[in-house]
Design a protein around this motif. Structure first.
Motif, short mmCIF file in Angstrom:
data_model
loop_
_atom_site.label_atom_id
_atom_site.label_comp_id
_atom_site.label_asym_id
_atom_site.label_seq_id
_atom_site.Cartn_x
_atom_site.Cartn_y
_atom_site.Cartn_z
N CYS A 21 -0.44 -50.12 73.65
CA CYS A 21 0.80 -50.29 72.92
C CYS A 21 0.67 -51.58 72.12
CB CYS A 21 1.98 -50.35 73.87
SG CYS A 21 3.58 -50.68 73.08
N ALA A 22 0.52 -51.43 70.82
CA ALA A 22 0.37 -52.59 69.94
C ALA A 22 1.73 -53.03 69.44
CB ALA A 22 -0.53 -52.23 68.77
N ALA A 23 1.98 -54.33 69.51
CA ALA A 23 3.26 -54.88 69.09
C ALA A 23 3.08 -55.70 67.82
CB ALA A 23 3.84 -55.75 70.19
N LEU A 28 4.30 -61.29 71.60
CA LEU A 28 4.51 -60.40 72.74
C LEU A 28 4.77 -61.13 74.04
CD1 LEU A 28 4.49 -57.36 73.28
CD2 LEU A 28 2.12 -57.59 73.98
N GLY A 29 4.23 -62.31 74.19
CA GLY A 29 4.36 -63.04 75.44
C GLY A 29 5.80 -63.36 75.81
N ILE A 69 -1.01 -51.50 85.01
CA ILE A 69 -0.45 -52.04 83.77
C ILE A 69 -1.03 -53.43 83.55
CG2 ILE A 69 1.58 -53.06 84.89
CD1 ILE A 69 3.22 -52.24 82.40
N SER A 70 -1.29 -53.75 82.30
CA SER A 70 -1.80 -55.08 81.96
C SER A 70 -1.40 -55.40 80.53
CB SER A 70 -3.32 -55.15 82.13
OG SER A 70 -3.97 -54.26 81.25
N ARG A 71 -1.62 -56.63 80.14
CA ARG A 71 -1.27 -57.03 78.79
C ARG A 71 -2.23 -58.11 78.31
NH1 ARG A 71 4.71 -58.73 79.19
NH2 ARG A 71 4.43 -59.32 77.01
N ASP A 72 -2.45 -58.14 77.02
CA ASP A 72 -3.22 -59.20 76.38
C ASP A 72 -2.33 -59.80 75.32
OD1 ASP A 72 -4.94 -60.80 74.89
OD2 ASP A 72 -6.64 -59.45 75.14
N ASN A 73 -1.68 -60.90 75.66
CA ASN A 73 -0.71 -61.48 74.73
C ASN A 73 -1.39 -62.03 73.48
OD1 ASN A 73 1.43 -60.81 76.37
ND2 ASN A 73 1.48 -62.80 77.41
N THR A 77 -0.90 -56.78 72.79
CA THR A 77 -1.12 -55.40 73.22
C THR A 77 -0.83 -55.23 74.71
OG1 THR A 77 -2.81 -55.14 71.51
CG2 THR A 77 -2.75 -53.48 73.26
N LEU A 78 -0.18 -54.14 75.02
CA LEU A 78 0.11 -53.71 76.38
C LEU A 78 -0.79 -52.52 76.70
CD1 LEU A 78 2.18 -53.73 78.88
CD2 LEU A 78 3.39 -51.96 77.58
#
Length: 123
Positions: A21-23, A28-29, A69-73, A77-78
């Motif tokens: 999921c691209a923001a 995003l953080g 679930i993970s995220r790369d701020n 991207t989620l």
């Protein structure tokens, strides 16, 4: 914040998929984020959530131990890593974001939603 989900597809039972999921539009953080899904003929259900820093996560019982679930701020991207997929995981998967704390957003609703990506698991 605008959200764009991707990564869905057709997979056999027992297989894996990774959703992204691209923001855009915001950092995003600052956002609590989550994945929801909606199967045909059913309501939208919570799958997993993660706080802004990524330090805390929560999962629905139906996916616990199989999904991560993970995220790369830094990349805004989620992700949702889905392993040991079952036919009952078939649904449209949506990502969501909120500036509220995760538990508040889960109770009151997420403000921003992506367009959904189809996941189909064949038996």
């Amino acid at each position: 914040v605008q959200l764009q989900a991707s990564g869905g597809g057709l997979v056999q039972a027992g297989g894996s998929l990774r959703l992204s999921c691209a923001a855009s539009g915001r950092t995003l953080g600052r956002y609590s984020m989550a994945w929801y899904r909606q199967a045909p003929g059913k309501g939208r259900e919570f799958v997993s959530g993660i706080i802004g820093s990524g330090a805390s996560t929560v999962y629905a019982d139906a996916v616990k131990g199989r999904f991560t679930i993970s995220r790369d701020n830094a990349k805004n991207t989620l992700y949702l890593q889905m392993n040991s997929l079952k036919p009952e995981d078939t649904a449209v998967y949506y990502c969501a974001a909120s500036q509220s704390p995760l538990w508040t957003a889960m109770r009151d609703g997420f403000a921003s939603w992506g367009q959904g990506t189809q996941v189909t698991v064949s038996s």
